[in-house]
Motif scaffolding. Structure first.
Motif, short mmCIF file in Angstrom:
data_model
loop_
_atom_site.label_atom_id
_atom_site.label_comp_id
_atom_site.label_asym_id
_atom_site.label_seq_id
_atom_site.Cartn_x
_atom_site.Cartn_y
_atom_site.Cartn_z
N PRO A 7 0.49 -0.97 -0.39
CA PRO A 7 0.14 0.36 -0.15
C PRO A 7 1.21 0.84 0.65
N SER A 8 0.13 2.69 -1.17
CA SER A 8 0.84 3.91 -0.10
C SER A 8 1.65 4.03 1.48
N SER A 9 2.56 4.65 1.16
CA SER A 9 2.69 5.28 2.05
C SER A 9 1.80 6.12 2.91
N ARG A 10 1.28 6.85 2.64
CA ARG A 10 0.57 8.08 2.92
C ARG A 10 -0.85 7.37 3.11
N ARG A 11 -1.83 6.74 2.95
CA ARG A 11 -2.62 5.10 2.97
C ARG A 11 -2.01 4.54 4.35
N VAL A 12 -0.71 4.33 4.75
CA VAL A 12 -1.07 3.51 5.52
C VAL A 12 -0.92 4.80 6.94
N ARG A 13 -0.29 6.03 6.52
CA ARG A 13 -0.11 7.24 7.27
C ARG A 13 -1.34 7.93 8.26
N GLY A 14 -2.47 7.86 7.50
CA GLY A 14 -4.23 7.98 8.14
C GLY A 14 -4.20 6.60 8.47
N HIS A 15 -4.28 5.84 8.13
CA HIS A 15 -4.32 5.04 8.88
C HIS A 15 -4.24 4.53 9.94
N SER A 16 -2.85 4.27 10.60
CA SER A 16 -2.35 4.02 11.73
C SER A 16 -2.76 5.58 12.60
N GLY A 17 -3.21 6.53 12.42
CA GLY A 17 -3.33 7.79 13.22
C GLY A 17 -5.16 7.43 13.48
N ALA A 18 -5.88 6.55 13.00
CA ALA A 18 -7.07 6.36 13.10
C ALA A 18 -7.51 5.04 13.89
N THR A 19 -5.96 3.92 13.47
CA THR A 19 -6.02 3.08 14.66
C THR A 19 -5.72 3.87 15.92
N ARG A 20 -4.91 4.47 16.30
CA ARG A 20 -4.16 5.19 17.45
C ARG A 20 -5.70 5.50 17.77
N ASP A 21 -6.34 6.16 17.49
CA ASP A 21 -7.24 6.91 18.59
C ASP A 21 -8.12 6.15 18.81
N ARG A 22 -8.54 4.90 17.59
CA ARG A 22 -9.86 4.25 18.05
C ARG A 22 -8.79 2.69 19.76
N GLU A 23 -7.78 2.51 19.45
CA GLU A 23 -7.64 1.96 20.17
C GLU A 23 -7.43 2.57 21.51
N TRP A 24 -6.84 4.26 21.78
CA TRP A 24 -7.04 5.03 23.16
C TRP A 24 -8.49 5.04 22.96
N ARG A 25 -9.87 5.42 22.57
CA ARG A 25 -10.64 5.19 22.22
C ARG A 25 -11.23 3.93 23.73
N ILE A 26 -10.45 3.30 23.17
CA ILE A 26 -11.36 1.08 24.01
C ILE A 26 -10.20 1.85 24.77
N GLU A 27 -8.69 1.94 25.50
CA GLU A 27 -8.14 1.59 26.05
C GLU A 27 -9.29 2.45 27.57
N ARG A 28 -9.23 4.12 26.82
CA ARG A 28 -10.19 5.03 27.75
C ARG A 28 -11.98 3.81 28.11
N GLY A 29 -12.42 3.72 26.92
CA GLY A 29 -13.83 3.24 27.68
C GLY A 29 -13.62 1.79 28.76
N VAL A 30 -11.93 0.80 28.65
CA VAL A 30 -12.09 -0.47 29.61
C VAL A 30 -12.05 0.33 30.82
N ALA A 31 -10.34 1.26 30.44
CA ALA A 31 -10.68 1.87 32.08
C ALA A 31 -11.78 2.68 32.93
N ILE A 32 -12.55 3.53 31.69
CA ILE A 32 -13.97 3.96 32.72
C ILE A 32 -14.50 3.05 33.26
N ARG A 33 -14.76 1.97 32.45
CA ARG A 33 -15.58 0.05 32.47
C ARG A 33 -15.18 0.43 33.47
N ALA A 34 -13.54 0.08 34.08
CA ALA A 34 -13.35 -0.85 35.08
C ALA A 34 -13.30 -0.07 36.45
#
Length: 79
Positions: A7-34
């Motif tokens: 894949p192009s580097s531009r596409r990977v960069r954009g995807h990893s930023g969205a993935t990082r944001d999604r992972e951060w939201r999931i971690e935050r949700g788990v911490a709040i739930r705990a």
């Protein structure tokens, strides 16, 4: 231009930023739930403790006992 299998580097960069944001939201949700689970567990334990507190500090009289069968009632009443 990229090779066909990569894949192009531009596409990977954009995807990893969205993935990082999604992972951060999931971690935050788990911490709040705990946190809620821990808080609720302590709240429930405190409620159970309050239920037992009056029984521990009740003034108990020697003649005030539970009857296990009807024959014990005659013995207590004096019949």
């Amino acid at each position: 231009m990229t090779s066909p299998g990569r894949p192009s580097s531009r596409r990977v960069r954009g995807h990893s930023g969205a993935t990082r944001d999604r992972e951060w939201r999931i971690e935050r949700g788990v911490a709040i739930r705990a946190g809620f689970y821990i808080f609720d567990t302590h709240l429930f334990a405190g409620f159970v403790w309050l239920l037992y507190y009056p029984g521990e500090h009740a003034h108990k009289r020697p003649g005030n006992r539970r009857l296990s069968c009807p024959g014990d009632a005659r013995r207590v009443i004096g019949a």
